[in-house]
Motif scaffolding. Structure first.
Motif, PDB file in Angstrom:
ATOM      1  N   LYS A 104     -85.028  -8.914 -58.920  1.00 33.85           N
ATOM      2  CA  LYS A 104     -86.451  -9.251 -58.886  1.00 33.85           C
ATOM      3  C   LYS A 104     -86.770 -10.131 -57.682  1.00 33.85           C
ATOM      4  O   LYS A 104     -87.812  -9.960 -57.034  1.00 33.85           O
ATOM      5  CB  LYS A 104     -86.865  -9.955 -60.182  1.00 33.85           C
ATOM      6  N   ASP A 105     -85.876 -11.067 -57.365  1.00 33.91           N
ATOM      7  CA  ASP A 105     -86.118 -11.945 -56.217  1.00 33.91           C
ATOM      8  C   ASP A 105     -86.192 -11.139 -54.924  1.00 33.91           C
ATOM      9  O   ASP A 105     -86.995 -11.453 -54.026  1.00 33.91           O
ATOM     10  CB  ASP A 105     -85.013 -12.999 -56.107  1.00 33.91           C
ATOM     11  N   GLU A 106     -85.358 -10.112 -54.801  1.00 34.14           N
ATOM     12  CA  GLU A 106     -85.381  -9.280 -53.598  1.00 34.14           C
ATOM     13  C   GLU A 106     -86.691  -8.504 -53.492  1.00 34.14           C
ATOM     14  O   GLU A 106     -87.236  -8.330 -52.387  1.00 34.14           O
ATOM     15  CB  GLU A 106     -84.189  -8.316 -53.607  1.00 34.14           C
ATOM     16  N   VAL A 107     -87.215  -8.048 -54.628  1.00 34.89           N
ATOM     17  CA  VAL A 107     -88.489  -7.332 -54.619  1.00 34.89           C
ATOM     18  C   VAL A 107     -89.627  -8.294 -54.268  1.00 34.89           C
ATOM     19  O   VAL A 107     -90.524  -7.959 -53.489  1.00 34.89           O
ATOM     20  CB  VAL A 107     -88.743  -6.641 -55.973  1.00 34.89           C
ATOM     21  N   VAL A 108     -89.585  -9.491 -54.835  1.00 31.09           N
ATOM     22  CA  VAL A 108     -90.583 -10.516 -54.496  1.00 31.09           C
ATOM     23  C   VAL A 108     -90.550 -10.801 -53.001  1.00 31.09           C
ATOM     24  O   VAL A 108     -91.590 -10.873 -52.334  1.00 31.09           O
ATOM     25  CB  VAL A 108     -90.328 -11.808 -55.296  1.00 31.09           C
ATOM     26  N   ASP A 109     -89.358 -10.960 -52.458  1.00 22.53           N
ATOM     27  CA  ASP A 109     -89.232 -11.255 -51.022  1.00 22.53           C
ATOM     28  C   ASP A 109     -89.773 -10.106 -50.170  1.00 22.53           C
ATOM     29  O   ASP A 109     -90.367 -10.338 -49.112  1.00 22.53           O
ATOM     30  CB  ASP A 109     -87.770 -11.511 -50.668  1.00 22.53           C
ATOM     31  N   GLY A 110     -89.571  -8.859 -50.633  1.00 25.97           N
ATOM     32  CA  GLY A 110     -90.093  -7.718 -49.890  1.00 25.97           C
ATOM     33  C   GLY A 110     -91.606  -7.705 -49.852  1.00 25.97           C
ATOM     34  O   GLY A 110     -92.213  -7.436 -48.807  1.00 25.97           O
ATOM     35  N   ILE A 111     -92.238  -7.997 -50.992  1.00 26.06           N
ATOM     36  CA  ILE A 111     -93.699  -8.072 -51.039  1.00 26.06           C
ATOM     37  C   ILE A 111     -94.197  -9.187 -50.116  1.00 26.06           C
ATOM     38  O   ILE A 111     -95.150  -9.007 -49.342  1.00 26.06           O
ATOM     39  CB  ILE A 111     -94.184  -8.309 -52.481  1.00 26.06           C
ATOM     40  N   ALA A 112     -93.561 -10.345 -50.204  1.00 27.88           N
ATOM     41  CA  ALA A 112     -93.974 -11.479 -49.373  1.00 27.88           C
ATOM     42  C   ALA A 112     -93.851 -11.136 -47.889  1.00 27.88           C
ATOM     43  O   ALA A 112     -94.710 -11.489 -47.079  1.00 27.88           O
ATOM     44  CB  ALA A 112     -93.124 -12.699 -49.711  1.00 27.88           C
ATOM     45  N   GLN A 113     -92.781 -10.423 -47.539  1.00 25.40           N
ATOM     46  CA  GLN A 113     -92.573 -10.041 -46.141  1.00 25.40           C
ATOM     47  C   GLN A 113     -93.688  -9.120 -45.649  1.00 25.40           C
ATOM     48  O   GLN A 113     -94.234  -9.323 -44.553  1.00 25.40           O
ATOM     49  CB  GLN A 113     -91.235  -9.319 -46.009  1.00 25.40           C
ATOM     50  N   MET A 114     -94.033  -8.125 -46.468  1.00 21.11           N
ATOM     51  CA  MET A 114     -95.070  -7.185 -46.044  1.00 21.11           C
ATOM     52  C   MET A 114     -96.420  -7.860 -45.870  1.00 21.11           C
ATOM     53  O   MET A 114     -97.136  -7.614 -44.894  1.00 21.11           O
ATOM     54  CB  MET A 114     -95.162  -6.027 -47.042  1.00 21.11           C
ATOM     55  N   LEU A 115     -96.793  -8.720 -46.809  1.00 23.12           N
ATOM     56  CA  LEU A 115     -98.094  -9.374 -46.684  1.00 23.12           C
ATOM     57  C   LEU A 115     -98.096 -10.424 -45.585  1.00 23.12           C
ATOM     58  O   LEU A 115     -99.120 -10.656 -44.942  1.00 23.12           O
ATOM     59  CB  LEU A 115     -98.526  -9.969 -48.021  1.00 23.12           C
ATOM     60  N   ALA A 116     -96.951 -11.058 -45.342  1.00 23.15           N
ATOM     61  CA  ALA A 116     -96.867 -12.016 -44.236  1.00 23.15           C
ATOM     62  C   ALA A 116     -97.104 -11.311 -42.905  1.00 23.15           C
ATOM     63  O   ALA A 116     -97.722 -11.868 -41.989  1.00 23.15           O
ATOM     64  CB  ALA A 116     -95.507 -12.711 -44.238  1.00 23.15           C
ATOM     65  N   GLU A 117     -96.643 -10.062 -42.798  1.00 20.88           N
ATOM     66  CA  GLU A 117     -96.863  -9.291 -41.573  1.00 20.88           C
ATOM     67  C   GLU A 117     -98.340  -8.999 -41.350  1.00 20.88           C
ATOM     68  O   GLU A 117     -98.759  -8.711 -40.233  1.00 20.88           O
ATOM     69  CB  GLU A 117     -96.068  -7.981 -41.642  1.00 20.88           C
ATOM     70  N   HIS A 118     -99.125  -9.070 -42.421  1.00 14.76           N
ATOM     71  CA  HIS A 118    -100.566  -8.855 -42.317  1.00 14.76           C
ATOM     72  C   HIS A 118    -101.345 -10.168 -42.335  1.00 14.76           C
ATOM     73  O   HIS A 118    -102.559 -10.170 -42.534  1.00 14.76           O
ATOM     74  CB  HIS A 118    -101.039  -7.938 -43.443  1.00 14.76           C
ATOM     75  N   GLY A 119    -100.663 -11.267 -42.159  1.00 15.02           N
ATOM     76  CA  GLY A 119    -101.349 -12.552 -42.003  1.00 15.02           C
ATOM     77  C   GLY A 119    -101.363 -13.458 -43.205  1.00 15.02           C
ATOM     78  O   GLY A 119    -101.802 -14.602 -43.107  1.00 15.02           O
ATOM     79  N   LEU A 120    -100.905 -12.978 -44.363  1.00 16.33           N
ATOM     80  CA  LEU A 120    -100.952 -13.807 -45.563  1.00 16.33           C
ATOM     81  C   LEU A 120     -99.642 -14.576 -45.697  1.00 16.33           C
ATOM     82  O   LEU A 120     -98.765 -14.231 -46.475  1.00 16.33           O
ATOM     83  CB  LEU A 120    -101.208 -12.951 -46.807  1.00 16.33           C
TER      84      LEU A 120
END
Length: 247
Positions: A70-86
């Motif tokens: 679950k932590d890896e999936v959370v990190d993946g989501i965070a990475q994608m949205l960080a690339e869009h400025g969040l």
């Protein structure tokens, strides 16, 4: 079939957080334009059909060695949205906190982790924004159910004051279409006047303004072609209703 913008519910929430301060980078229309929206107002493209994905494994999925954690999936989501400025920094600058944003991601992953395929979890964990169509509703429901983690219910998300004006939405739709080739030259070649096209856009916005989400209106106003799944049907109806404006 795989669908781009599998994370569109999260992108919509991201818009709610960042757009009051003017950031407009939370959607990538060149790579992740929503095929559902584009099929109605522009000629969209769909990904090629793919083989069916792995079915969710049975048993205690949270401990399966076949699935990312679950932590890896959370990190993946965070990475994608960080690339869009969040980013955490932007969240804090917007009056929220990095902890709220993290809790939102954790809650969302908890909501869909045991119900979607291993392939989808691996895609998200590896920063790939795609999932099968039949898993989209599960993801959307989890994302929507966890919005409270961001503490937005009582301010911009539900407030009519946060709505862009009708003219801003009209201008945004016009910008989306112009970027996809609906230029003055195109109109002239097809016997459509700019006045007719503006009437068409205005009619659509009049039809959808009070029935679709603020997030969708905000996305359109900022030139981003995306919306929640539940907003699609009223949008499609508006497009059909207003076609007569094109003459």
């Amino acid at each position: 079939m795989k669908t781009k913008l599998g994370l569109r519910s999260l992108y919509a929430v991201a818009l709610t957080v960042v757009l009051p301060l003017g950031l407009t980078a939370c959607g990538d229309n060149s790579a992740n334009t929503s095929s559902e929206t584009s099929s109605e107002i522009i000629e969209g493209e769909e990904d090629d059909p793919t083989e069916s994905v792995d079915a969710p494994s049975s048993g205690d999925n949270s401990t399966s060695t076949d699935k990312p954690t679950k932590d890896e999936v959370v990190d993946g989501i965070a990475q994608m949205l960080a690339e869009h400025g969040l980013t955490d920094e932007y969240m804090e600058a917007s009056g929220g906190s990095a902890e709220q944003l993290h809790n939102y991601y954790v809650c969302t992953v908890d909501g869909f982790y045991d119900d979607v395929s291993t392939e989808t979890l691996e895609n998200i964990a590896n920063g790939k924004d795609e999932m099968p169509d039949d898993e989209q509703a599960l993801f959307d429901a989890a994302a929507d159910n966890c919005v409270g983690e961001l503490g937005l219910e009582d301010d911009t998300q539900q407030s009519d004051a946060a709505k862009p004006s009708k003219q801003e939405v009209v201008d945004g739709i016009a910008r989306i279409l112009e970027e996809d080739g609906v230029t003055p030259e195109y109109l002239e070649a097809n016997g459509i006047t700019s006045e007719q096209l503006n009437s068409y856009y205005t009619c659509i916005v009049d039809e959808i303004y009070d029935v679709i989400s603020i997030e969708a209106l905000t996305a359109f106003a900022n030139g981003q072609d995306q919306m929640h799944t539940e907003d699609q049907a009223p949008f499609n109806e508006a497009v059909t209703t207003c076609q007569g404006e094109l003459g």
